[in-house]
Design a protein around this motif. Structure first.
Motif, mmCIF file in Angstrom:
data_model
loop_
_atom_site.group_PDB
_atom_site.id
_atom_site.type_symbol
_atom_site.label_atom_id
_atom_site.label_comp_id
_atom_site.label_asym_id
_atom_site.label_seq_id
_atom_site.Cartn_x
_atom_site.Cartn_y
_atom_site.Cartn_z
ATOM 1 N N VAL A 37 0.863 -1.183 0.000
ATOM 2 C CA VAL A 37 0.000 0.000 0.000
ATOM 3 C C VAL A 37 0.897 1.229 0.000
ATOM 4 O O VAL A 37 1.694 1.421 0.915
ATOM 5 C CB VAL A 37 -0.934 0.029 1.233
ATOM 6 N N ILE A 38 0.774 2.054 -1.043
ATOM 7 C CA ILE A 38 1.559 3.286 -1.162
ATOM 8 C C ILE A 38 0.576 4.448 -1.157
ATOM 9 O O ILE A 38 -0.012 4.793 -2.183
ATOM 10 C CB ILE A 38 2.417 3.294 -2.442
ATOM 11 N N ASP A 39 0.366 5.032 -0.004
ATOM 12 C CA ASP A 39 -0.662 6.064 0.178
ATOM 13 C C ASP A 39 -0.034 7.454 0.075
ATOM 14 O O ASP A 39 0.128 8.157 1.071
ATOM 15 C CB ASP A 39 -1.345 5.870 1.537
ATOM 16 N N LEU A 40 0.298 7.875 -1.132
ATOM 17 C CA LEU A 40 0.924 9.179 -1.338
ATOM 18 C C LEU A 40 -0.050 10.325 -1.118
ATOM 19 O O LEU A 40 0.366 11.456 -0.850
ATOM 20 C CB LEU A 40 1.508 9.265 -2.755
ATOM 21 N N ALA A 41 -1.345 10.070 -1.234
ATOM 22 C CA ALA A 41 -2.357 11.116 -1.022
ATOM 23 C C ALA A 41 -2.769 11.225 0.435
ATOM 24 O O ALA A 41 -3.549 12.124 0.783
ATOM 25 C CB ALA A 41 -3.579 10.840 -1.893
ATOM 26 N N ASN A 42 -2.290 10.342 1.278
ATOM 27 C CA ASN A 42 -2.620 10.364 2.718
ATOM 28 C C ASN A 42 -4.123 10.324 2.963
ATOM 29 O O ASN A 42 -4.685 11.181 3.659
ATOM 30 C CB ASN A 42 -2.010 11.604 3.386
ATOM 31 N N ILE A 43 -4.786 9.326 2.404
ATOM 32 C CA ILE A 43 -6.243 9.217 2.572
ATOM 33 C C ILE A 43 -6.648 7.932 3.284
ATOM 34 O O ILE A 43 -7.841 7.691 3.476
ATOM 35 C CB ILE A 43 -6.959 9.305 1.208
ATOM 36 N N ILE A 44 -5.677 7.119 3.685
ATOM 37 C CA ILE A 44 -5.968 5.860 4.373
ATOM 38 C C ILE A 44 -5.476 5.959 5.807
ATOM 39 O O ILE A 44 -4.318 6.333 6.052
ATOM 40 C CB ILE A 44 -5.310 4.661 3.676
ATOM 41 N N GLU A 45 -6.337 5.625 6.760
ATOM 42 C CA GLU A 45 -5.946 5.666 8.160
ATOM 43 C C GLU A 45 -4.813 4.671 8.405
ATOM 44 O O GLU A 45 -4.810 3.572 7.847
ATOM 45 C CB GLU A 45 -7.138 5.330 9.053
ATOM 46 N N PRO A 46 -3.845 5.032 9.250
ATOM 47 C CA PRO A 46 -2.686 4.155 9.477
ATOM 48 C C PRO A 46 -3.061 2.740 9.909
ATOM 49 O O PRO A 46 -2.470 1.766 9.431
ATOM 50 C CB PRO A 46 -1.895 4.884 10.569
ATOM 51 N N ALA A 47 -4.034 2.614 10.830
ATOM 52 C CA ALA A 47 -4.423 1.280 11.301
ATOM 53 C C ALA A 47 -5.009 0.455 10.167
ATOM 54 O O ALA A 47 -4.696 -0.737 10.013
ATOM 55 C CB ALA A 47 -5.420 1.392 12.450
ATOM 56 N N LEU A 48 -5.845 1.076 9.336
ATOM 57 C CA LEU A 48 -6.452 0.358 8.216
ATOM 58 C C LEU A 48 -5.405 0.031 7.157
ATOM 59 O O LEU A 48 -5.451 -1.034 6.532
ATOM 60 C CB LEU A 48 -7.582 1.196 7.609
ATOM 61 N N GLU A 49 -4.462 0.925 6.965
ATOM 62 C CA GLU A 49 -3.388 0.664 6.002
ATOM 63 C C GLU A 49 -2.587 -0.575 6.410
ATOM 64 O O GLU A 49 -2.246 -1.420 5.568
ATOM 65 C CB GLU A 49 -2.462 1.871 5.902
ATOM 66 N N ALA A 50 -2.297 -0.697 7.702
ATOM 67 C CA ALA A 50 -1.556 -1.864 8.187
ATOM 68 C C ALA A 50 -2.346 -3.148 7.960
ATOM 69 O O ALA A 50 -1.776 -4.194 7.606
ATOM 70 C CB ALA A 50 -1.239 -1.694 9.670
ATOM 71 N N GLN A 51 -3.661 -3.081 8.129
ATOM 72 C CA GLN A 51 -4.501 -4.263 7.907
ATOM 73 C C GLN A 51 -4.560 -4.630 6.427
ATOM 74 O O GLN A 51 -4.569 -5.818 6.065
ATOM 75 C CB GLN A 51 -5.902 -4.008 8.469
ATOM 76 N N LEU A 52 -4.586 -3.627 5.571
ATOM 77 C CA LEU A 52 -4.567 -3.888 4.133
ATOM 78 C C LEU A 52 -3.259 -4.552 3.722
ATOM 79 O O LEU A 52 -3.246 -5.514 2.949
ATOM 80 C CB LEU A 52 -4.751 -2.577 3.365
ATOM 81 N N VAL A 53 -2.152 -4.031 4.240
ATOM 82 C CA VAL A 53 -0.844 -4.618 3.931
ATOM 83 C C VAL A 53 -0.805 -6.082 4.364
ATOM 84 O O VAL A 53 -0.327 -6.958 3.630
ATOM 85 C CB VAL A 53 0.278 -3.817 4.619
ATOM 86 N N SER A 54 -1.314 -6.366 5.563
ATOM 87 C CA SER A 54 -1.326 -7.735 6.064
ATOM 88 C C SER A 54 -2.168 -8.646 5.176
ATOM 89 O O SER A 54 -1.768 -9.777 4.864
ATOM 90 C CB SER A 54 -1.869 -7.755 7.499
#
Length: 268
Positions: A37-54
């Motif tokens: 997950v490369i969130d260059l626009a900063n629109i994904i919450e950090p906790a949700l981003e970690a879950q997506l990566v997992s």
């Protein structure tokens, strides 16, 4: 003369290419994907981003398919299709020979998104299906400004399709609350409001008494246990920091896959 005409052609070629090179997405897309997950626009919450990566890591471990999510602030004059395909080919998503990569690109300013599928996934995730996933799972959240949840909803749907195709179980790891109708609350009797207020005050007073009592008892044993407590806290902090450092590293990279431009685009 031949040399001069060759130089002239080279200059004209460079003049034509410079504008295209300057129209890079904002902020610039990295030359290789640092994570899934490369969130260059900063629109994904950090906790949700970690879950997506997992969840996407689990997908690759069990199926070898690679899915990456990319968000950018702006396309800077380019089309979502151009940016998506170029990024896919540069990152070489999917395994070489299997071409089982998928890229979800979201451009915030232009309100555009695109699923870019590798050759090997075009039969599993045809354009029509990816279009439906975008319209039904992603767009409703995006219209409410819930970008992270929209990406998670679309990703969960893609994972479900891939899990069925590869005949594996994918936990997903994406706890997501979808739209649910609000349950109207029943009217409250004013008498119950008054009783509740009294009980609240009594509870506060009892809590105050308990806190004072516990504090008085704790002072007697504080001197003997302070050294032990400090040793435990220091060891806990060191172990947690080391585990955080090890989990933050990533060795992710594309596997050599290719795409022929199959996929689906949309807007919200």
């Amino acid at each position: 003369m031949v040399l001069r005409s060759g130089l002239r052609c080279a200059v004209l070629f460079l003049l034509m290419m410079v504008p295209a090179m300057l129209r890079a997405a904002t902020p610039p897309v990295p030359s290789s994907p640092p994570e899934r997950v490369i969130d260059l626009a900063n629109i994904i919450e950090p906790a949700l981003e970690a879950q997506l990566v997992s969840a996407l890591r689990e997908l690759e471990e069990k199926t070898t398919a690679q899915m990456v999510v990319l968000t950018i602030s702006s396309l800077d004059g380019e089309t979502i299709e151009t940016v998506s395909l170029r990024t896919f080919m540069q990152w070489k998503l999917g395994q070489k020979g299997k071409d089982n990569g998928l890229l979800l690109t979201v451009a915030l300013k232009e309100r555009k998104y695109r699923f870019e599928a590798g050759y090997g996934l075009e039969s599993v995730l045809p354009d029509s299906l990816l279009g439906s996933i975008g319209r039904e799972k992603l767009v409703p959240f995006f219209k409410e400004g819930k970008y992270g949840e929209g990406i998670a909803a679309a990703t969960k749907e893609v994972l479900a399709v891939l899990a069925k195709n590869y005949n594996v179980q994918l936990g997903g790891g994406i706890p997501l609350q979808l739209h649910r109708p609000a349950i109207p609350s029943a009217p409250v009797d004013p008498l119950w409001n008054a009783i509740g207020g009294v009980l609240f005050i009594v509870g506060i007073l009892l809590l105050f008494v308990v806190v004072i009592t516990c504090a008085a008892r704790a002072t007697h044993g504080s001197s003997s246990s302070s050294s032990n407590d400090s040793s435990w806290s220091s060891s806990d902090s060191s172990s947690s920091s080391s585990s955080d450092d090890s989990s933050s590293s990533s060795d992710f990279s594309g596997g050599g896959g290719e795409s022929g431009g199959g996929g689906a685009s949309g807007s919200w």
